[in-house]
Design an enzyme around this catalytic site. Structure first.
Site, mmCIF file in Angstrom:
data_model
loop_
_atom_site.group_PDB
_atom_site.id
_atom_site.type_symbol
_atom_site.label_atom_id
_atom_site.label_comp_id
_atom_site.label_asym_id
_atom_site.label_seq_id
_atom_site.Cartn_x
_atom_site.Cartn_y
_atom_site.Cartn_z
ATOM 1 N N HIS A 25 72.155 21.308 74.216
ATOM 2 C CA HIS A 25 72.997 22.051 75.152
ATOM 3 C C HIS A 25 74.277 21.288 75.513
ATOM 4 O O HIS A 25 74.221 20.144 75.924
ATOM 5 C CB HIS A 25 72.185 22.334 76.420
ATOM 6 C CG HIS A 25 72.819 23.274 77.382
ATOM 7 N ND1 HIS A 25 72.814 23.060 78.738
ATOM 8 C CD2 HIS A 25 73.482 24.441 77.195
ATOM 9 C CE1 HIS A 25 73.416 24.059 79.353
ATOM 10 N NE2 HIS A 25 73.844 24.905 78.436
ATOM 11 N N GLU A 52 75.267 23.220 70.897
ATOM 12 C CA GLU A 52 75.903 24.366 71.553
ATOM 13 C C GLU A 52 77.004 23.829 72.428
ATOM 14 O O GLU A 52 76.870 22.759 73.032
ATOM 15 C CB GLU A 52 74.858 25.120 72.388
ATOM 16 C CG GLU A 52 75.360 26.319 73.144
ATOM 17 C CD GLU A 52 75.889 25.998 74.553
ATOM 18 O OE1 GLU A 52 76.466 26.901 75.188
ATOM 19 O OE2 GLU A 52 75.725 24.834 75.004
ATOM 20 N N ASP A 54 80.958 25.095 74.735
ATOM 21 C CA ASP A 54 81.762 26.166 75.323
ATOM 22 C C ASP A 54 83.222 26.039 74.917
ATOM 23 O O ASP A 54 83.816 24.961 75.055
ATOM 24 C CB ASP A 54 81.668 26.106 76.850
ATOM 25 C CG ASP A 54 80.231 26.123 77.336
ATOM 26 O OD1 ASP A 54 79.608 27.173 77.231
ATOM 27 O OD2 ASP A 54 79.741 25.069 77.804
ATOM 28 N N HIS A 67 83.305 24.374 80.123
ATOM 29 C CA HIS A 67 82.399 25.423 80.576
ATOM 30 C C HIS A 67 82.986 26.231 81.726
ATOM 31 O O HIS A 67 82.946 27.468 81.715
ATOM 32 C CB HIS A 67 81.064 24.814 81.018
ATOM 33 C CG HIS A 67 80.103 25.822 81.571
ATOM 34 N ND1 HIS A 67 80.108 26.200 82.901
ATOM 35 C CD2 HIS A 67 79.107 26.533 80.974
ATOM 36 C CE1 HIS A 67 79.162 27.105 83.099
ATOM 37 N NE2 HIS A 67 78.546 27.323 81.954
ATOM 38 N N GLU A 129 79.894 28.969 72.064
ATOM 39 C CA GLU A 129 79.911 29.982 73.107
ATOM 40 C C GLU A 129 81.358 30.261 73.515
ATOM 41 O O GLU A 129 82.072 29.360 73.957
ATOM 42 C CB GLU A 129 79.104 29.573 74.333
ATOM 43 C CG GLU A 129 79.119 30.665 75.382
ATOM 44 C CD GLU A 129 78.348 30.356 76.649
ATOM 45 O OE1 GLU A 129 78.619 31.003 77.674
ATOM 46 O OE2 GLU A 129 77.486 29.456 76.609
#
Length: 264
Positions: A25, A52, A54, A67, A129
């Site tokens: 993450h 993952e 952002d 994020h 993302e």
């Protein structure tokens, strides 16, 4: 990824999950400042094979990693990211806030170009993302998808795009339809099938907190793969895997490592 399809009518052709099953993450979970190059190095150092992170836009449309809508929480700066050029963002310290020993001081919020280079050097698969600032949903989806296509050109395994923003993912699909996509939810809504059909998604991403076995089975039976977040307890990770989820995104890469589900 031969056989991969972004058309929900033929999503069943994408039978085998082509990515690693454990996803770190925001790069390095809880072990490094999120969305920094140091985070990717941390994940890779523990054997993780997928990250993952952002991606959003600066005021001058540079795709970079962050994020939040503001830079306050994860840097020594203040203000809305959408109102800052990347030259301004790049000067901020995005590492000193993490831990008291100062070993991450001087980390920056990297560009997607820097991240692509690092991921490829480290052999990391990616879940990008799309995290648009308010009012920039379509623009962000388009530019992130175009950047991913260019930066991972020629790679055997393109990144998996995802977003909580329907508008952003819709724009990404229109811009680069061949990239695999997954709609992100907190709790899976009643209209998930319609979203998958309209967006041409191959995965559904959801918080593990609201899932149960029958719902996972229903989603999988519809031909979609599943990525769940953010799973930090090993027992819960095993339960979710037993239900049939394909990938688990975790902060606790020290407990839920790359080979955690190797026997399942």
């Amino acid at each position: 990824m031969s056989g991969m399809s972004s058309d929900p009518a033929t999503a069943h052709l994408w039978r085998d999950w082509p990515y690693p099953r454990i996803v770190s993450h925001r790069g390095g979970g809880k072990l490094a400042p999120e969305n920094t190059l140091a985070a990717f190095e941390m994940g890779a150092s523990l054997g993780l094979q997928m990250v993952e992170f952002d991606a959003k836009l600066s005021a001058d449309n540079v795709v970079f990693l962050l994020h939040d809508d503001t830079v306050d929480r994860t840097s020594n700066g203040h203000g809305a990211a959408a109102q800052m050029t990347y030259a301004e963002i790049e000067k901020l310290d995005a590492g000193s806030w993490f831990g008291a020993d100062g070993r991450f001081a001087g980390q920056t919020m990297p560009t997607l170009a820097q991240v692509a280079e690092r991921c490829q050097a480290l052999g990391l698969a990616a879940n990008v993302e799309i995290k648009p600032c308010p009012g920039r949903e379509a623009e962000t989806g388009t530019l992130v998808a175009q950047a991913v296509k260019a930066l991972w050109a020629g790679q055997a395994q393109p990144p998996l795009l995802s977003s909580f923003s329907y508008e952003a993912l819709e724009a990404a699909a229109a811009a680069v339809p061949e990239l695999p996509r997954g709609m992100l939810y907190e709790a899976v809504p009643a209209h998930w099938r319609e979203d998958a059909r309209k967006l041409g998604t191959v995965t559904l991403h959801a918080s593990h907190k609201h899932l149960d076995g029958p719902q996972v089975a229903e989603i999988k039976a519809a031909g979609l793969h599943m990525l769940v977040y953010t799973v930090n307890e090993p027992a819960r990770a095993r339960e979710l895997a037993a239900w049939g989820v394909d990938a688990i995104c975790t902060d606790r890469i020290d407990l839920i490592g790359a080979d955690f589900l190797a026997d399942l």
